[in-house]
Design a protein around this motif. Structure first.
Motif, PDB file in Angstrom:
ATOM      1  N   THR A  24      -7.419  33.650  47.186  1.00 47.96           N
ATOM      2  CA  THR A  24      -6.370  32.787  46.296  1.00 47.96           C
ATOM      3  C   THR A  24      -7.279  31.705  45.577  1.00 47.96           C
ATOM      4  OG1 THR A  24      -6.623  31.138  48.266  1.00 47.96           O
ATOM      5  CG2 THR A  24      -4.539  32.810  48.169  1.00 47.96           C
ATOM      6  N   TYR A  25      -6.737  31.166  44.587  1.00 48.60           N
ATOM      7  CA  TYR A  25      -7.468  30.194  43.657  1.00 48.60           C
ATOM      8  C   TYR A  25      -8.052  28.953  44.876  1.00 48.60           C
ATOM      9  CZ  TYR A  25      -4.853  32.270  39.882  1.00 48.60           C
ATOM     10  OH  TYR A  25      -4.485  33.067  39.052  1.00 48.60           O
ATOM     11  N   ALA A  38      -8.601  24.205  42.843  1.00 44.96           N
ATOM     12  CA  ALA A  38      -7.840  25.514  42.687  1.00 44.96           C
ATOM     13  C   ALA A  38      -7.617  25.766  41.298  1.00 44.96           C
ATOM     14  CB  ALA A  38      -6.589  25.851  43.434  1.00 44.96           C
ATOM     15  N   ARG A  39      -7.149  24.667  40.397  1.00 46.77           N
ATOM     16  CA  ARG A  39      -6.808  24.791  38.879  1.00 46.77           C
ATOM     17  C   ARG A  39      -7.976  25.260  38.107  1.00 46.77           C
ATOM     18  NH1 ARG A  39      -1.738  22.733  37.399  1.00 46.77           N
ATOM     19  NH2 ARG A  39      -0.763  21.706  39.110  1.00 46.77           N
ATOM     20  N   GLY A  42      -8.446  28.816  38.146  1.00 50.69           N
ATOM     21  CA  GLY A  42      -7.468  29.469  37.158  1.00 50.69           C
ATOM     22  C   GLY A  42      -8.038  29.525  35.762  1.00 50.69           C
ATOM     23  N   ASN A  61      -2.201  33.591  43.643  1.00 51.97           N
ATOM     24  CA  ASN A  61      -1.780  32.380  44.295  1.00 51.97           C
ATOM     25  C   ASN A  61      -1.549  32.273  45.832  1.00 51.97           C
ATOM     26  OD1 ASN A  61       1.052  32.632  44.906  1.00 51.97           O
ATOM     27  ND2 ASN A  61       1.222  32.255  42.774  1.00 51.97           N
ATOM     28  N   SER A  62      -1.337  31.116  46.241  1.00 56.75           N
ATOM     29  CA  SER A  62      -1.159  30.738  47.628  1.00 56.75           C
ATOM     30  C   SER A  62      -0.099  31.318  48.296  1.00 56.75           C
ATOM     31  CB  SER A  62      -1.491  29.302  48.213  1.00 56.75           C
ATOM     32  OG  SER A  62      -0.656  28.640  47.441  1.00 56.75           O
ATOM     33  N   SER A  67       0.046  35.103  39.408  1.00 61.05           N
ATOM     34  CA  SER A  67       0.415  33.826  38.834  1.00 61.05           C
ATOM     35  C   SER A  67       1.079  34.041  37.143  1.00 61.05           C
ATOM     36  CB  SER A  67      -0.623  32.985  38.572  1.00 61.05           C
ATOM     37  OG  SER A  67      -0.928  32.176  39.962  1.00 61.05           O
TER      38      SER A  67
END
Length: 103
Positions: A24-25, A38-39, A42, A61-62, A67
């Motif tokens: 995940t991110y 996290a962003r 991305g 994603n989580s 996404s």
């Protein structure tokens, strides 16, 4: 840590995700010593050149979802690449308990 160092740390983690696994991110950010960013993960994935060898498609994603919008070309591309590696989808989700990369 400079922005370039942050990007390199993220790329190093993503490059380490083995075939047949996802991450995940947020977990990638954490592993790159960038907890809460996290962003940024991305953004780094989004800016990769099209000929990059970084396995961007292993990043989800989580919630265990891709996404990209579900009917988009990028969504289909990512889902196809993951399925080629044996990742199983139940509807639009990947079972993170099974597919999540654990270090």
């Amino acid at each position: 840590m400079t922005q370039e160092e942050k990007v390199q740390a993220i790329l190093l983690v993503v490059a380490s995700i083995p075939s047949g696994k996802v991450c995940t991110y947020g977990k990638i950010a954490e592993m790159a010593s960038l907890k809460g960013h996290a962003r940024l993960v991305g953004t780094v994935m989004k800016k990769l050149p099209s000929d990059s060898r970084i396995p961007w498609f292993r990043v989800i994603n989580s919630q265990g979802k891709i996404s990209f919008p579900e009917n988009s070309e990028k969504y289909q591309q990512q889902k196809s690449l993951l399925e080629q590696e044996g990742i199983v989808f139940k509807g639009t989700k990947v079972n993170l308990k099974v597919a999540m990369w654990q270090v």
